[in-house]
Design an enzyme around this catalytic site. Structure first.
Site, PDB file in Angstrom:
ATOM      1  N   ASP A  69       3.649  19.360  69.990  1.00 16.74           N
ATOM      2  CA  ASP A  69       4.080  19.125  71.219  1.00 16.74           C
ATOM      3  C   ASP A  69       3.550  19.944  72.382  1.00 16.74           C
ATOM      4  O   ASP A  69       3.997  19.708  73.558  1.00 16.74           O
ATOM      5  CB  ASP A  69       5.532  20.008  71.014  1.00 16.74           C
ATOM      6  N   HIS A  91       3.803  26.104  63.334  1.00 15.24           N
ATOM      7  CA  HIS A  91       4.376  25.569  62.632  1.00 15.24           C
ATOM      8  C   HIS A  91       4.835  25.847  61.284  1.00 15.24           C
ATOM      9  O   HIS A  91       4.060  26.709  60.616  1.00 15.24           O
ATOM     10  CB  HIS A  91       3.538  24.004  62.390  1.00 15.24           C
TER      11      HIS A  91
HETATM   12  N1  ACO Z   1       3.690  32.595  69.536  1.00 20.50           N
HETATM   13  C1  ACO Z   1       3.552  34.000  69.019  1.00 20.50           C
HETATM   14  N2  ACO Z   1       3.617  34.526  67.974  1.00 20.50           N
HETATM   15  C2  ACO Z   1       4.141  33.463  66.901  1.00 20.50           C
HETATM   16  C3  ACO Z   1       4.318  32.156  67.239  1.00 20.50           C
HETATM   17  C4  ACO Z   1       4.132  31.780  68.405  1.00 20.50           C
HETATM   18  N3  ACO Z   1       4.366  30.454  68.967  1.00 20.50           N
HETATM   19  N4  ACO Z   1       4.802  31.551  66.333  1.00 20.50           N
HETATM   20  C5  ACO Z   1       4.746  32.251  65.258  1.00 20.50           C
HETATM   21  N5  ACO Z   1       4.563  33.508  65.505  1.00 20.50           N
HETATM   22  C6  ACO Z   1       4.179  34.513  64.648  1.00 20.50           C
HETATM   23  C7  ACO Z   1       5.598  35.364  64.463  1.00 20.50           C
HETATM   24  O1  ACO Z   1       5.904  36.278  65.369  1.00 20.50           O
HETATM   25  C8  ACO Z   1       5.581  35.676  62.905  1.00 20.50           C
HETATM   26  O2  ACO Z   1       4.728  37.212  63.082  1.00 20.50           O
HETATM   27  P1  ACO Z   1       5.055  38.271  62.080  1.00 20.50           P
HETATM   28  O3  ACO Z   1       4.508  37.843  60.723  1.00 20.50           O
HETATM   29  O4  ACO Z   1       4.112  39.444  62.433  1.00 20.50           O
HETATM   30  O5  ACO Z   1       6.421  38.653  62.069  1.00 20.50           O
HETATM   31  C9  ACO Z   1       4.536  34.784  62.370  1.00 20.50           C
HETATM   32  O6  ACO Z   1       3.861  34.183  63.427  1.00 20.50           O
HETATM   33  C10 ACO Z   1       5.282  33.614  61.539  1.00 20.50           C
HETATM   34  O7  ACO Z   1       6.199  33.247  62.241  1.00 20.50           O
HETATM   35  P2  ACO Z   1       7.504  32.555  61.799  1.00 20.50           P
HETATM   36  O8  ACO Z   1       8.386  32.584  62.962  1.00 20.50           O
HETATM   37  O9  ACO Z   1       8.018  33.434  60.522  1.00 20.50           O
HETATM   38  O10 ACO Z   1       7.249  31.160  61.281  1.00 20.50           O
HETATM   39  P3  ACO Z   1       7.878  30.040  61.056  1.00 20.50           P
HETATM   40  O11 ACO Z   1       7.348  29.055  60.119  1.00 20.50           O
HETATM   41  O12 ACO Z   1       9.367  30.344  60.681  1.00 20.50           O
HETATM   42  O13 ACO Z   1       7.868  29.111  62.524  1.00 20.50           O
HETATM   43  C11 ACO Z   1       7.774  27.823  64.447  1.00 20.50           C
HETATM   44  C12 ACO Z   1       7.502  28.076  62.827  1.00 20.50           C
HETATM   45  C13 ACO Z   1       9.393  27.826  64.706  1.00 20.50           C
HETATM   46  C14 ACO Z   1       7.141  26.681  64.714  1.00 20.50           C
HETATM   47  C15 ACO Z   1       7.270  28.959  65.396  1.00 20.50           C
HETATM   48  O14 ACO Z   1       5.858  29.215  65.243  1.00 20.50           O
HETATM   49  C16 ACO Z   1       7.521  28.888  66.813  1.00 20.50           C
HETATM   50  O15 ACO Z   1       8.556  29.412  67.005  1.00 20.50           O
HETATM   51  N6  ACO Z   1       6.704  28.254  67.561  1.00 20.50           N
HETATM   52  C17 ACO Z   1       6.926  27.966  68.941  1.00 20.50           C
HETATM   53  C18 ACO Z   1       7.774  26.677  69.028  1.00 20.50           C
HETATM   54  C19 ACO Z   1       7.137  25.412  68.795  1.00 20.50           C
HETATM   55  O16 ACO Z   1       6.090  25.142  69.290  1.00 20.50           O
HETATM   56  N7  ACO Z   1       8.020  24.494  68.023  1.00 20.50           N
HETATM   57  C20 ACO Z   1       7.420  23.210  67.596  1.00 20.50           C
HETATM   58  C21 ACO Z   1       7.596  23.020  66.210  1.00 20.50           C
HETATM   59  S1  ACO Z   1       6.764  21.382  65.918  1.00 20.50           S
HETATM   60  C22 ACO Z   1       7.745  20.378  66.275  1.00 20.50           C
HETATM   61  O17 ACO Z   1       8.918  20.538  66.077  1.00 20.50           O
HETATM   62  C23 ACO Z   1       7.329  19.115  66.196  1.00 20.50           C
END
Ligand code: ACO
Length: 431
Positions: A366, A308
């Site tokens: 979710d 998140h």
């Molecule tokens: N699986 C694997 N790795 C992940 C995941 C994941 N679900 N989420 C983040 N990471 C990793 C990224 O690769 C990144 O790694 P790095 O630093 O080595 O490059 C690090 O964790 C940070 O990730 P970001 O994408 O920079 O984090 P951000 O805050 O931008 O993204 C998000 C948050 C979009 C929710 C992300 O965690 C994601 O895509 N999750 C899966 C989709 C999801 O479940 N979305 C629901 C959100 S809740 C809602 O809307 C109610």
């Protein structure tokens, strides 16, 4: 907001600027850069708005490190346990918990608007029969401005109020109709003797040949899903609604913009994507393969339902939702469902894994909501529309707050331009 009298000092090429610092009632201080361009001839650059506050708000507060979510000061776990969705709607819209009379009046007002204009049925029938319910919702909510002309003037407080009540009342009907249409079943009209969640379940699952007996445990779980998703401060779809509203667009158009943004898999589409991922994994023995892929920098695969932008400890909504999932699955006797087995094992492994722990990636709301909705009988394509039903009140509360403030400034970000510099046009023959 209070002016703390403190300032932040910024030095650019030897010039020094003093930037005011404002203190919120909770959360980090805010450096006010509104005069930065005028005084310093520079922009700030913050793609994804990771450090930028774009508005002042009194509705919802999140402390991601503590896993805290408050609506008007009240913790989400207390609201999910002790309150119910329409009461939370009132709280978000008007700022205080309602007295008994106020709540009854509000519930009556919402109930009186649950039907949609009969001509709108023709509108539904114009969609392809296999249209995604989210596509239908987006179109139909946007089209409400063509059906309810008497509540599109944003400068009239009464019209703003009527539009708000209409949307909260009608989005469940619209989502249920989108579902019915996609299945080729007749629309089921709302029943105003039922509560908000029970009415929604009945509109989705009753058929003319057989009525639907609403199970109170499922209705409570549905109400909790609505409550837990009701608002989440300046998330992507809410910011989209505010940005659309900042141009003076009518409320139905603004909420349709929010629905469009919510659809993406990084936001509201994650619940559908999560269930599809569980299906793709298929069995517990394949989990390590997917965990490996999630960690691989060269593989775009992510564990859906994990991580998140704001919560870096735990998602307080997920804690309540997990409990609710256990109740529903026990009631329906589906604990041995293969997807659920995969979900439980995936959660266990990911929580113990160093990669997920170090990046503070936890199951979000979710991850569990999709499991409950599937057990209730909803197809994955309905998960995001249900999220949209829940979030409508949050979008409206935030939009109203912005419009009520008056003198809305149009949202207009700047950019870091890296394109071609000035050059002269060349005729096609000479290129
Ligand atoms: N699986 C694997 N790795 C992940 C995941 C994941 N679900 N989420 C983040 N990471 C990793 C990224 O690769 C990144 O790694 P790095 O630093 O080595 O490059 C690090 O964790 C940070 O990730 P970001 O994408 O920079 O984090 P951000 O805050 O931008 O993204 C998000 C948050 C979009 C929710 C992300 O965690 C994601 O895509 N999750 C899966 C989709 C999801 O479940 N979305 C629901 C959100 S809740 C809602 O809307 C109610």
């Amino acid at each position: 907001m209070t002016d703390s009298k403190r300032t932040a000092t910024l030095t650019i090429d030897g010039r020094t600027l003093e930037l005011p610092i404002h203190s919120p009632t909770m959360g980090p201080d805010v450096v006010d850069i509104t005069k930065l361009y005028a005084q310093g001839d520079v922009f700030t650059h913050d793609p994804g708005f990771t450090s930028t506050s774009a508005c002042e708000s009194q509705i919802t507060f999140i402390d991601g490190d503590k896993g805290q979510l408050l609506h008007r000061g009240y913790p989400i776990d207390q609201l999910a346990e002790k309150s119910h969705y329409l009461e939370v709607c009132y709280l978000l819209l008007y700022g205080e918990l309602p007295g008994a009379d106020q709540l009854e009046d509000f519930e009556n007002r919402v109930t009186n608007h649950t039907m949609v204009h009969e001509q709108m049925m023709n509108f539904f029938r114009g969609f392809r029969r296999d249209a995604h319910p989210m596509a239908i919702m987006n179109g139909v909510v946007g089209a409400m401005s063509a059906f309810y002309h008497d509540s599109t003037d944003i400068n009239d407080p009464w019209q703003r109020e009527v539009a708000s009540i209409r949307m909260i009342a009608k989005v469940p009907t619209i989502a249920a109709y989108a579902f019915k249409y996609s299945m080729g079943q007749p629309f089921v009209y709302p029943r105003n003797d039922l509560d908000y969640a029970s009415n929604f379940l009945r509109m989705c699952f009753a058929v003319p040949a057989e009525d639907y007996e609403v199970n109170p445990i499922l209705a409570r779980a549905m109400d909790r899903i609505f409550t837990l998703h009701a608002d989440h401060e300046q998330n992507a779809s809410t910011s989209t609604v505010r940005l659309a509203g900042s141009s003076g667009a009518n409320p139905f158009a603004c909420i349709a913009a929010g629905i469009a943004c919510l659809w993406g898999p990084a936001h509201g589409g994650a619940n559908q994507a999560c269930l599809e991922m569980l299906e793709e994994i298929g069995s517990v023995d394949r989990i390590p393969e997917f965990i490996k892929r999630a960690k691989d920098k060269n593989d775009p695969f992510r564990l859906m339902g994990f991580g998140h932008r704001v919560y870096k400890n735990f998602d307080p909504r997920a804690v309540v939702m997990k409990k609710s999932a256990d109740e529903v699955l026990a009631l329906l006797g589906v604990e041995d469902n293969p997807k659920l087995q995969v979900a439980k094992e995936l959660e266990r492994i990911a929580l113990e894994d160093e990669y997920f722990a170090s990046k503070k990636l936890f199951p979000n709301v979710d991850f569990y909501s999709g499991i409950i909705l599937e057990a209730m009988g909803f197809p994955t394509s309905m998960f995001t529309p249900i999220f949209a039903v829940s979030r409508t009140v949050g979008w409206i509360a935030q939009w109203k707050e912005m419009v009520n403030e008056g003198n809305v400034k149009i949202g207009r970000p700047r950019q870091l331009y890296t394109g071609a510099t000035t050059r002269d046009y060349v005729d096609v023959e000479s290129r």
